[in-house]
Enzyme design. Structure first.
Site, PDB file in Angstrom:
ATOM      1  CB  CYS A 211      -0.976   0.029   1.171  1.00 55.04           C
ATOM      2  SG  CYS A 211      -1.398  -1.563   1.860  1.00 55.04           S
ATOM      3  NE  ARG A 240       1.763  -9.287   4.891  1.00 56.47           N
ATOM      4  CZ  ARG A 240       0.501  -9.224   4.510  1.00 56.47           C
ATOM      5  NH1 ARG A 240      -0.384 -10.085   5.003  1.00 56.47           N
ATOM      6  NH2 ARG A 240       0.108  -8.313   3.644  1.00 56.47           N
ATOM      7  CD  GLN A 258      -0.439  -8.716  -0.381  1.00 56.23           C
ATOM      8  OE1 GLN A 258       0.194  -7.667  -0.475  1.00 56.23           O
ATOM      9  NE2 GLN A 258      -1.403  -8.867   0.501  1.00 56.23           N
ATOM     10  CG  ASP A 260      -1.891  -5.329  -2.853  1.00 56.52           C
ATOM     11  OD1 ASP A 260      -3.121  -5.183  -2.715  1.00 56.52           O
ATOM     12  OD2 ASP A 260      -1.061  -5.010  -1.986  1.00 56.52           O
ATOM     13  CG  HIS A 262      -3.554  -0.071  -2.900  1.00 47.99           C
ATOM     14  ND1 HIS A 262      -2.435  -0.813  -3.173  1.00 47.99           N
ATOM     15  CD2 HIS A 262      -3.940  -0.416  -1.645  1.00 47.99           C
ATOM     16  CE1 HIS A 262      -2.137  -1.551  -2.131  1.00 47.99           C
ATOM     17  NE2 HIS A 262      -3.033  -1.342  -1.178  1.00 47.99           N
ATOM     18  CE  LYS A 346     -12.250  -8.261   6.714  1.00 53.47           C
ATOM     19  NZ  LYS A 346     -11.119  -9.146   6.923  1.00 53.47           N
ATOM     20  CG  HIS A 392      -6.124  -1.658   1.072  1.00 55.38           C
ATOM     21  ND1 HIS A 392      -4.788  -1.491   1.282  1.00 55.38           N
ATOM     22  CD2 HIS A 392      -6.751  -0.781   1.896  1.00 55.38           C
ATOM     23  CE1 HIS A 392      -4.606  -0.543   2.193  1.00 55.38           C
ATOM     24  NE2 HIS A 392      -5.774  -0.103   2.578  1.00 55.38           N
TER      25      HIS A 392
HETATM   26 ZN   LIG Z   1      -3.154  -2.339   0.598  1.00 57.22          ZN
END
Ligand SMILES: [Zn+2]
Length: 520
Positions: A211, A240, A258, A260, A262, A346, A392
């Site tokens: 992010c 992580r 990911q 991912d 945004h 979410k 996200h």
């Molecule tokens: Zn994010």
């Protein structure tokens, strides 16, 4: 256990003041339980007494042992106290209990099926991936065959992202610690982060999330409402921290990628964006052959507005955008008030695999926190600065984990388009080698992933090997096939399906690949 169940002893809940209870467990020689009591127990804590047995536990327990009608011990495994490799070694006994023998039977059947599909075993047998002691726990090596599957997944994803108006970006893997202080991660996410690196009297942090990187791209210059919605997507690798004792194959790892993205947009654009995300997520399920799924909507706890970032109006808008979208799309969902994280509501989508197990996959998550922390703005039609709404979203979640789920769902027998080797050519004897070679060449030119197995082994043994490698098509070629340019086709699932002209087989294979067929 059978005797205890028959004796139908009650499970009695008892309470102890902390000091008194500690003394009691000390006398019993339960030094690890004492450690737990020290750490976790309130001033007065609960324990359960069953006959002579006393255990520190929050409960609940069945009221009496006679309630247990069906149970089974499943396994015994070495473990370490609190999952820490360096701490006290222990034996962990796994068992399960049900209210009826029928339920137990169904559960055991599912476990048996799951064992056959274990992605760690299949990953080794099919040479898809490895996790190596030399590199460390939870770090995944994608072998050539696993790499083919990953590339197919990523190619599909990139094409869809582009078609849906996402911009693909790349961001650094390590960034200044300062950035993670601004984002707040050093406060509420520190225990999931790798340690800080010192570089030239400055501190850097391996990224646990993508992010802040995307936010820096957004913030790199002034933005106008005309640029919104801005959808920044990245196949972003994150790291992580997980204790080494809890990493598990591809499902729980320390480094993963990911899919991912945004989305930065204006409030009025929200519903359309949420709908596009949910549609995209459902397309993922369909494309990869999953027929059933579960959807959850996590909303705020209306009694505790003060626990959440963002204004009441923002939450109302976001929650209604999520709910309206699901209702309009006729997607059944479970509404979960109080389950939202502090920074926004979410939607979670879980896929249900071939043997009925749910797996968390997609998240579409609002964020009222980060745009403020980073001071994000856009100039609206009114000429004034406004804060954009940030969403996200990850569809597959982690590509590693999704790969693990795919392996287990298909038990390694992937659809043709995902199979690392799509066809293997098997000459009956050496004198068919030249023709076999030309068949393999022609398939390769048609972009079918093909292997020629010309080993000096009996045909049956080579068929068995291809079968074990779960290759979708085995093409046997001998005199007759060489004469009329055909192939004798064996499917890995139904066996011999007869001879057909090579050109015809190629059309069939291409069609399965191009349509990404999951059933054939
Ligand atoms: Zn994010």
């Amino acid at each position: 256990m059978q005797e205890l169940a028959k004796a139908n002893l009650p499970n009695e809940r008892v309470y102890f003041p902390k000091a008194e209870g500690l003394k009691l467990f000390e006398q019993m020689g339960e030094f690890l339980k004492c450690e737990l009591i020290q750490e976790k127990a309130d001033a007065v804590f609960s324990a359960y007494r069953t006959g002579k047995f006393l255990d520190f536990c929050r409960g609940p327990h069945v009221p009496s042992m006679g309630r247990i009608k069906a149970f089974k011990l499943l396994s015994v495994a070495g473990a370490h106290w609190k999952g820490d490799e360096r701490s006290h070694p222990m034996q962990r006994i796994y068992g399960t209990a049900f209210f009826s023998p029928k339920d137990l039977e169904a559960y055991l059947h599912q476990i048996e099926e799951a064992k056959k599909r274990d992605h760690r075993r299949l990953g080794k047998d099919l040479d898809l991936f490895s996790i190596q002691e030399d590199a460390g726990p939870g770090l995944v090596f994608w072998h050539p065959k696993g790499g083919v599957i990953r590339r197919e997944i990523e190619d599909w994803l990139r094409a869809e992202l582009t078609a849906r108006g996402y911009d693909l970006v790349f961001t650094p893997h390590a960034m200044r610690l300062h950035l993670w202080e601004t984002s707040g991660h050093t406060n509420f996410y520190r225990e999931n982060m790798f340690g800080v690196m010192d570089v030239e009297n400055d501190q850097y942090q391996l990224k646990p999330m993508n992010c802040p990187g995307h936010i820096l791209i957004y913030r790199s210059r002034a933005r106008s409402y005309r640029e919104l919605p801005m959808r920044l997507a990245e196949l972003g690798t994150v790291y992580r921290y997980e204790r080494s004792g809890v990493t598990h194959g591809l499902l729980r790892v320390r480094g993963f990628t990911q899919d991912d993205a945004h989305i930065f947009c204006m409030p009025g654009q929200l519903e359309a964006e949420v709908q596009a995300c949910v549609e995209f997520a459902l397309l993922v399920l369909e494309t990869f052959g999953f027929d059933s799924y579960q959807v959850e909507l996590s909303a705020r706890d209306p009694q505790h507005a003060e626990h959440y970032a963002g204004t009441v109006e923002e939450w109302n808008l976001a929650e209604s955008a999520l709910m309206n979208t699901l209702k309009r799309m006729n997607v059944p969902f479970k509404y979960m008030p109080g389950e939202a994280v502090f920074y926004g509501p979410k939607i979670d989508i879980k896929l249900v695999d071939a043997i009925g197990r749910p797996w968390q996959l997609t998240t579409v998550q609002f964020d009222f926190n980060l745009p403020r922390r980073f001071g994000l703005e856009y100039v609206g039609p009114d000429g004034q600065a406004h804060t954009p709404v940030m969403v996200h979203r990850a569809l597959l979640g982690s590509i590693e984990r999704f790969f693990g789920v795919l392996i287990e769902h298909y038990a390694g027998a992937f659809p043709v388009w995902l199979s690392p080797v799509q066809a293997v050519v098997l000459p009956i004897s050496d004198k068919h080698l030249t023709y076999a070679q030309s068949v393999a060449d022609e398939l390769r030119r048609a972009k079918v992933r093909v292997q020629l197995d010309d080993r000096n082994e009996k045909l049956n043994a080579r068929i068995r090997d291809a079968q074990l490698q779960k290759v979708p098509f085995m093409l046997v070629v001998g005199d007759r096939e060489a004469e009329n340019r055909s192939v004798a086709v064996r499917r890995r699932d139904t066996g011999d399906v007869g001879s057909r002209p090579l050109a015809e087989f190629i059309v069939w294979a291409r069609q399965l690949i191009d349509t990404r067929a999951t059933k054939w």
